[in-house]
Design a protein around this motif. Structure first.
Motif, PDB file in Angstrom:
ATOM      1  N   GLN B  52      -1.720   1.629  -6.401  1.00 48.14           N
ATOM      2  CA  GLN B  52      -1.580   0.265  -6.890  1.00 48.14           C
ATOM      3  C   GLN B  52      -0.268  -0.353  -6.458  1.00 48.14           C
ATOM      4  N   SER B  53       0.509   0.419  -5.704  1.00 48.06           N
ATOM      5  CA  SER B  53       1.666  -0.152  -5.026  1.00 48.06           C
ATOM      6  C   SER B  53       1.848   0.611  -3.723  1.00 48.06           C
ATOM      7  N   ASN B  55       1.984   0.897   0.625  1.00 52.13           N
ATOM      8  CA  ASN B  55       1.246   0.415   1.802  1.00 52.13           C
ATOM      9  C   ASN B  55      -0.251   0.225   1.563  1.00 52.13           C
ATOM     10  N   ALA B  57      -1.788  -0.408  -1.413  1.00 50.57           N
ATOM     11  CA  ALA B  57      -2.093  -1.039  -2.697  1.00 50.57           C
ATOM     12  C   ALA B  57      -3.250  -2.033  -2.582  1.00 50.57           C
ATOM     13  N   LEU B  58      -3.233  -2.783  -1.500  1.00 50.98           N
ATOM     14  CA  LEU B  58      -4.237  -3.824  -1.309  1.00 50.98           C
ATOM     15  C   LEU B  58      -5.650  -3.258  -1.364  1.00 50.98           C
ATOM     16  N   ASP B  61      -6.133  -0.711  -5.030  1.00 53.60           N
ATOM     17  CA  ASP B  61      -6.234  -1.333  -6.349  1.00 53.60           C
ATOM     18  C   ASP B  61      -7.683  -1.616  -6.765  1.00 53.60           C
TER      19      ASP B  61
END
Lengths: 312, 435
Positions: B52-53, B55, B57-58, B61
């Protein structure tokens, strides 16, 4: 097979990337001796500000880019006042505790590294929390030029022009203006400059602000061509530090020369052997440069000049 | 091999905490209550480690969110065999070392009954030794290069052979036989590029050239030049991560308008939403799922998309892996119900019996079709789609059909119930052209 035009355009592209990546850092690290590990996040602020100014406020792209630079400059000044020089916290503590609580981070390389690394983490995660994992991107202006089987984005060529313009402007600012004279005097010899009536505190603040604004402008300029996400600053860091270190003590000339040398190496090798080898060549070149020219390119030039003067 | 005999379970239960701890990762729980029926335990625990954070994360998540959606739905409908699902959820920050620490925590301290973890193949390979050592039931839910034949791992995302296998033949037919490959420079990209070569050979096409690009790279000027120089009929792109996204904008602004086939763009990082049109025009994604897949249970009223955005109104996109997290949670539910226990060896047996899901739980499958977990390989016979973006970034489904996993089952001969192993097979071992 090497196509001459490809190589030339690729060189301009690499040159622009390296020079713009290094421009702000060259001033903050090269002149002021602060290792700014939040440099990438200053670029992020510029990129996000410019992008949001276009997508949310509907500003024209050029205006949005200037806004991106200015906002980052102001943020840089805030950073300088609060973290680097500690002037504002000290102002408060002088009045409440009767003493300073922060020792300025100037010329404390390792300490400035830790402080700005923390800042960079806060900014990256802050951007993630506030804006999510990405924001909508703006399109690249100007289209493409075609030659034979190939084509190249016009905007990337414009960037090369802009990078040269920025170098010239910075050079002019620091060597031909009163402000530049005072800023350099402050950084070379603070006490003497103070004795001559220079407000050194203000010089530090403004120089840091200008360095930050340059970083922000870099982000704004690259906003249309890179992916808009909170870690976008990272991709500039390697080139930025390598260019500044290889450039040596004379900041503007050093950045231009290292941009030229490293850009040529990067362009040639990635054109001939691919992106991966290009990247390796860049780092090997930096290694060799630092081994044989520990003071960077401009340090080496300075040595040559002194030697010639001695022999005269 | 559906249900293991009751006596074995009782034996396990009776042999107490010591033995159970030895089998770390089983639902030992507090006080050695490893007996399993709804009456004796009313919760089970699922570990969800998704980025969720950092590289990834996108793309990570939505995976975490979709797992939570499935868990909430299951809990709201009475849980699994009456057991409510508890979750152990942490953010590994796209950092493989964090993954290893959190995997150990999930297994040794949290005693999760099943673990979902990891976006990238590098992550999977970093934690798989820990998984295997602890004999932990593990679901890997990213589309990936394929070939993992591991008795404890269920790699339920589509493999490169499935994804490229639907899109590449279509592009050869549509545009011609000359292919140029660009791929991320790590195990996933390298192996995917090998699959392009294998599939090119099978479809009488040829690979003119290939380039592997470091994950940190974001300038694609020379790559674009090289593609133009090779002048292929289409490009296969297996670029990965935030930096590589820049390629699509840069190739569009450079005027490169060759069709592109991909197993990574759009469905995972929704580039068609984030980038200004027409950066993604004429890109064909071979995927099992993306938000726009036009099945009733997906985009219809009250469908998967509606339910997801009702739970997460601010979420930007529902991506490919999210659906895999979602349906695999239901696969796990079915398996536990079938096994009548959360004991992991029994649940694995149940999973290996060949769980099938319909369109309600696996929205990638159209009405009346199913997806099936192949017990021999721990992979899924997916319903695959070719999704194309037009000049305005509207997505249309060009083609869809079920594509079974064939590399492990037919080529490599992976049969985990018969022959338990922990190997990753690669195309190089079986195909000359992949060398």
């Amino acid at each position: 097979m090497v196509n001459g035009i490809n190589l030339a355009l690729q060189f301009l592209d690499s040159f622009a990337f390296i020079v713009l990546a290094a421009a702000g850092l060259a001033i903050i690290f090269g002149i002021m001796g602060v290792i700014n590990l939040a440099h990438g996040e200053f670029i992020l602020i510029g990129a996000y500000t410019a992008t949001l100014a276009v997508t949310q406020l509907g500003l024209p792209l050029v205006v949005a880019m200037v806004v991106g630079g200015l906002v980052t400059g102001l943020f840089g000044i805030l950073t300088e006042r609060v973290i680097i020089s500690g002037a504002w916290p000290n102002y408060i503590s002088q009045r409440t505790l009767g003493r300073d609580v922060i020792d300025p981070l100037y010329d404390r390389l390792a300490d400035s590294m830790v402080a700005t690394f923390g800042l960079s983490l806060i900014l990256t995660q802050g951007a993630r929390i506030r804006f999510g994992n990405s924001i909508d991107q703006i399109a690249t202006p100007f289209g493409a030029i075609s030659y034979g089987a190939f084509s190249y984005s016009t905007y990337r060529i414009v960037l090369a022009g802009v990078s040269i313009g920025l170098l010239l402007a910075t050079y002019y600012l620091f060597t031909r203006t009163d402000f530049g004279m005072r800023a350099r005097a402050t950084i070379q010899d603070k006490e003497t400059a103070q004795a001559m009536g220079v407000n050194t505190d203000r010089m530090y603040m403004l120089t840091f602000g200008i360095g930050s604004a340059l970083a922000g402008l870099t982000g704004a300029l690259f906003a249309p061509v890179i992916s808009m996400q909170p870690t976008l600053g990272d991709q500039f860091l390697v080139e930025a530090f390598v260019a500044v270190v290889v450039g040596g003590p004379s900041v503007v000339l050093g950045t231009a020369l290292s941009g030229g040398v490293l850009g040529a190496i990067l362009a040639t090798f990635s054109n001939l052997y691919g992106t991966f080898i290009g990247r390796i060549a860049l780092l090997v070149a930096a290694l060799i440069a630092l081994r044989f020219l520990p003071d960077g390119i401009t340090g080496f030039i300075e040595q040559l000049r002194q030697r010639r003067q001695e022999s005269d | 091999m559906t249900r293991s005999p009751l006596s074995r379970r009782q034996f396990l239960g009776a042999s107490g905490a010591a033995l159970v701890t030895g089998l770390a990762g089983c639902s030992a729980g507090e006080g050695g209550t490893s007996t399993d029926t709804a009456s004796s335990t009313d919760t089970l625990k699922i570990g969800v480690l998704e980025d969720q954070s950092g590289n990834f994360a996108l793309v990570g998540d939505p995976k975490a969110k979709a797992s939570m959606l499935a868990i909430e739905e299951i809990n709201a409908n009475g849980g699994i065999d009456g057991m409510q699902i508890e979750t152990f959820q942490r953010d590994p920050q796209s950092d493989n070392q964090r993954y290893q620490e959190l995997t150990r925590t999930a297994i040794n301290e949290e005693s999760v009954d099943a673990l979902w973890a990891g976006y990238s193949s590098a992550t999977r390979e970093a934690i798989r030794p820990i998984i295997d050592r602890n004999e932990q039931l593990y679901f890997y839910t990213t589309q990936y290069e394929g070939g993992v034949c591991d008795e404890f791992t269920f790699a339920v995302g589509p493999t490169a052979r499935q994804q490229l296998g639907i899109v590449l033949p279509y592009l050869v037919e549509e545009f011609g036989p000359d292919i140029y490959t660009i791929a991320a420079d790590y195990n996933f990209g390298q192996l995917s590029a090998d699959w392009v070569k294998v599939l090119a050979n099978e479809n009488d096409a040829n690979v003119l050239g290939e380039e592997f690009i470091p994950l940190s790279e974001s300038s694609f000027g020379s790559t674009i030049n090289r593609i133009q120089e090779a002048d292929p009929d289409f490009v296969m792109s297996m670029l990965v991560g935030a930096n590589h996204t820049s390629f699509y904008e840069q190739k569009a602004s450079a005027g490169l308008d060759v069709p592109i086939g991909t197993s990574t763009a759009m469905a995972q990082g929704y580039e068609h939403r984030r980038l200004d049109a027409p950066a993604m025009a004429n890109i064909y994604a071979g995927v099992n799922y993306m938000e726009e897949v036009p099945t009733d249970s997906n985009t219809g009223d009250g469908g998967f998309v509606d339910r997801y955005f009702e739970m997460y109104p601010d979420a930007p996109y529902l991506n490919e892996e999210a659906e895999t997290n979602y349906f695999s949670t239901y696969m796990y539910k079915k398996a536990v119900e079938q096994a009548g226990t959360t004991e992991q060896p029994e649940v694995v047996d149940a999973l290996e019996s060949g769980i099938e899901l319909g369109t309600e739980e696996a929205p990638e499958a159209p009405d009346g079709e199913t997806i099936r977990l192949d017990g021999a390989t721990h992979h899924v016979d997916h319903h695959m789609w070719i999704m194309r973006a037009d000049d305005e970034h509207n997505i249309e489904a060009v083609e869809n059909r079920q594509i079974p996993e064939t590399f492990l089952s037919e080529t490599a001969g992976c049969n985990l119930p018969e022959n338990p192993e922990q190997t990753q097979y690669t195309p190089v071992d079986y195909y000359e052209e992949a060398e």
